[in-house]
Scaffold this active site. Sequence first.
Site, PDB file in Angstrom:
ATOM      1  N   GLU A 130       7.730  -1.868 -10.245  1.00  0.00           N
ATOM      2  CA  GLU A 130       8.408  -2.858  -9.614  1.00  0.00           C
ATOM      3  C   GLU A 130       8.121  -2.423  -7.947  1.00  0.00           C
ATOM      4  O   GLU A 130       8.276  -2.651  -7.449  1.00  0.00           O
ATOM      5  CB  GLU A 130      10.104  -2.192  -9.795  1.00  0.00           C
ATOM      6  CG  GLU A 130      10.574  -3.305  -9.357  1.00  0.00           C
ATOM      7  CD  GLU A 130      10.613  -4.524  -9.653  1.00  0.00           C
ATOM      8  OE1 GLU A 130       9.958  -5.335  -8.911  1.00  0.00           O
ATOM      9  OE2 GLU A 130      10.860  -5.026 -10.808  1.00  0.00           O
ATOM     10  N   VAL A 163       5.279  -5.002  -5.493  1.00  0.00           N
ATOM     11  CA  VAL A 163       5.371  -6.050  -5.557  1.00  0.00           C
ATOM     12  C   VAL A 163       7.036  -6.255  -4.504  1.00  0.00           C
ATOM     13  O   VAL A 163       7.668  -5.751  -5.330  1.00  0.00           O
ATOM     14  CB  VAL A 163       4.966  -6.730  -7.109  1.00  0.00           C
ATOM     15  CG1 VAL A 163       6.017  -8.854  -5.750  1.00  0.00           C
ATOM     16  CG2 VAL A 163       3.763  -7.485  -7.059  1.00  0.00           C
ATOM     17  N   LEU A 219      12.790  -4.639  -3.880  1.00  0.00           N
ATOM     18  CA  LEU A 219      13.040  -6.073  -4.284  1.00  0.00           C
ATOM     19  C   LEU A 219      13.230  -6.358  -5.783  1.00  0.00           C
ATOM     20  O   LEU A 219      11.666  -5.522  -6.467  1.00  0.00           O
ATOM     21  CB  LEU A 219      12.505  -7.060  -3.459  1.00  0.00           C
ATOM     22  CG  LEU A 219      13.184  -7.357  -2.485  1.00  0.00           C
ATOM     23  CD1 LEU A 219      12.083  -8.752  -2.296  1.00  0.00           C
ATOM     24  CD2 LEU A 219      14.110  -7.655  -2.702  1.00  0.00           C
ATOM     25  N   GLY A 254       5.969   2.455  10.694  1.00  0.00           N
ATOM     26  CA  GLY A 254       5.989   2.866   9.275  1.00  0.00           C
ATOM     27  C   GLY A 254       5.569   1.383   8.644  1.00  0.00           C
ATOM     28  O   GLY A 254       5.733   1.584   7.032  1.00  0.00           O
ATOM     29  N   LYS A 305      -0.905  -7.888  -4.951  1.00  0.00           N
ATOM     30  CA  LYS A 305       0.728  -8.133  -5.359  1.00  0.00           C
ATOM     31  C   LYS A 305       0.501  -9.384  -6.383  1.00  0.00           C
ATOM     32  O   LYS A 305       1.007  -9.457  -7.602  1.00  0.00           O
ATOM     33  CB  LYS A 305       1.322  -8.627  -3.993  1.00  0.00           C
ATOM     34  CG  LYS A 305       1.439  -6.864  -3.181  1.00  0.00           C
ATOM     35  CD  LYS A 305       2.553  -6.867  -2.132  1.00  0.00           C
ATOM     36  CE  LYS A 305       2.785  -5.586  -1.415  1.00  0.00           C
ATOM     37  NZ  LYS A 305       3.578  -5.725  -0.469  1.00  0.00           N
TER      38      LYS A 305
END
Length: 824
Positions: free
Chosen positions: A615, A618, A622, A673, A691
């Site tokens: 997950e 991408v 989310l 970061g 992605k």
Amino acid sequence: MKILKFGGTSVGTAENINKVISILDQQCKDTNIAVVVSAVGGITDKLLEAANLACNKDLDYLQKYDVIWSIHNSVIDGLFLNPEEDKLLQKQQDNLQEIITDKLNDLKSLLNGIYLINELSPKTKDKLLSFGEALSSTIIYYTLQSRKLDAALKNSQELIVTDSNFNNAIVNFEITNGNIQKFFESNTNAIVLLPGFVSKSIHGEITTLGRGGSDYTAAIIAAAMDADELQIWTDVSGMFTTNPKLVKQAAPIIELSYQEAVELSHFGAKVLYPPTVMPVLKKQIPIVIKNTLDPEALGTTITQNAKSTSDSPVKGLSNIDHIALLTLQGNGMVGIPGFSKRLFETLAQEKINIILITQSSSEHSICFGIADIDAQRAKEAIDKIFEYEIALQKIDPIVVETDLSIIAVVGDKMKNHQGISGKMFSTLGKNNVNIRAIAQGASERNISAVIHKNDVKKALNSLHEQFFEIKTKQINLFITGVGNVGERLIEQIKQQKAYVKENFKINLRIAGLSNSRHMIVNDEGINLKNWKTQLENGEKASLDGFFQHAKNLNLRNSIFVDITANDAVANSYGKYLKESIAVVACNKIACSGNIEYYNELKQLSRQYNTSFLFETNVGAGLPVIDTLSHLITSGDKVNTIQAVLSGSLNFIFNNFNSETTFYDVVKQAQEEGYTEPDPRIDLSGIDVARKVLILARESGHAIELSDLETDNFLTDAAMKAVSVDDFFETLKTDEAYYQSLFKSAEDKNCQLKFVAEFNDGKAKVGLKEIPEGHPFYNLKGKDNIVMFYTQRYPEQPMIIKGAGAGADVTASGLFADIIRIANN
């Protein structure tokens, strides 16, 4: 009257014998008791070792004898402390020492005789082994006398009469019961001490009762006397739900039926030996298994109609190791009577015990389990008896498989519950435990399966979790890559561990950690309070070594978590999936690399019934891929995808303007970061390209990275920079170019966004000027946005929007994937 039996561990040291005496002192106040004792712990084995050495003309038998002598005298010294302060006590010790010395001298003479004649016959072996119980019972009796307890010592050989089947004699119950009843009717002592295991033949020869003989001695006496209770005292608090040495969560079983106890004992529960139950079963005398080292513990009570103390119809799990599986098969067996008879007669003649049998309904094969030490002898005998049929190719030579174990699920009430076998086999299947054979009796009290010996611990833990624990599922994590995101994930696990366990019945445990330098593995779970120190002092890191640790530990519900951007790590996923170790990855390389490898990982996930989740590839935390997966699974079809998928690029272009420099903004993103250590990975668009490629593939389109169109906005100098420092220098030099990009967008009242698009099977990424009113226009900070135009959402897209970069949200996405697997 009660009969008490104490095993070798219970009488193995002076300290334990003192505990035994305390138990006897307490119990003899309420009723007369008969006490059966085993040899001092380990002595039976040492007697056999000494005898075998003597038989082989090895003078080391004398050293073994000296060890036996030393052990018994050490026990005596520990029981008679400070005898010089009490003349009577000194005299009792001297008498005991003299008797024990005489017995040990007799033992030495017997060993010398074995050495001289170079032979150890079954008859001599029984005489030899009888010394163990004779010595222990004598020591305990004189100790009871010294403590002023009303005790008598009776030699069991004067009571138990057998045939002359040495090493495993068959009891003559008519004579034996009469002897026992006659003796106890005339006995007035509160405590009668008897050596277990030993007996005499009807001809007066010393015999032994075989494996579990001391338990059997106690059961014979209990049945003969219609005792109120038979107590088996050992070093554990009863029979457990499974082997506590393999399953930490194993718990004592409060009540068992005779039949359940027999089944569990037959399949490896060493606390009780099955023949022990038989004499008392006929009289329905309760058996209580107690712990000498913890006498207040409840233990296990075995009766005819045991009450269940839990909702589970399964009472216990057990296992037998060192099993060989033999298969007799061939088309010539079908419809021909007599094959089974000849097979089992052959095994009986060889005195080979069959532990498990299963036969296919086609009659094409018969499969049976035996002790692996008997396997070669069984094969030779069976191949010989079926030599004619093998020569005519009617049947195949016997097939032997070794390194196996049997696990068994036992419970009287299993037959009244549907789905027990389904739960058993699905649980084993989910944990990649291959089943070689299955057997289930008509009583449905026992379901047995033959598995590889290396899978026993995992199988028992998985089944115990399924049938006995409060539906708490243990998850074992092997995490590689413990940088910024990895550290946050570990912290989240540490913080949420109790909450997840209480609310979701999931016990998260990190079993392995690795960075580029060191790695640590612990099958009991790594202590997260000081994991950094442990890792710094761990062994040298190795990708294959880390995998081998995960494979060899063979823990249930294992998950490999990749928090790197490393090609080699991504290329190792297949190995983990083949071992039914689930994979969770934020590393995008595997899913955006070669399409064949992507498809292979998907296929392996299905084949080995284990999860492969990514997950965080991408949108960080989310639910982009999960949402897309649900759309596709439900039958929807994706037409177009439009997305801003780089939190780092969005952060950069949201903060870049005429009053800042492009260099300063990129440097800030790196330091906070938002970008990789080498920002070119983000700014080149390769990360976004990967992605959108993953989203295209998850939508069902087989495209490669090379198929994507990339509109690169960096200058040639930036892309050709040799190092990161050189790259940053080009940003300073080319500031006017980057300002021109901003100025062009500002003049049109647009925002700069790096956009990924997928439409009609084609994908592209690039910097775009987004006009006011577009969903992308007001995208702030490090947020991502994905718009799915599908058959069901043709005009108003499904939109997923939120923070798409940062260590915390990426870690939370990994955490969510782990929980998703745990709930599967």
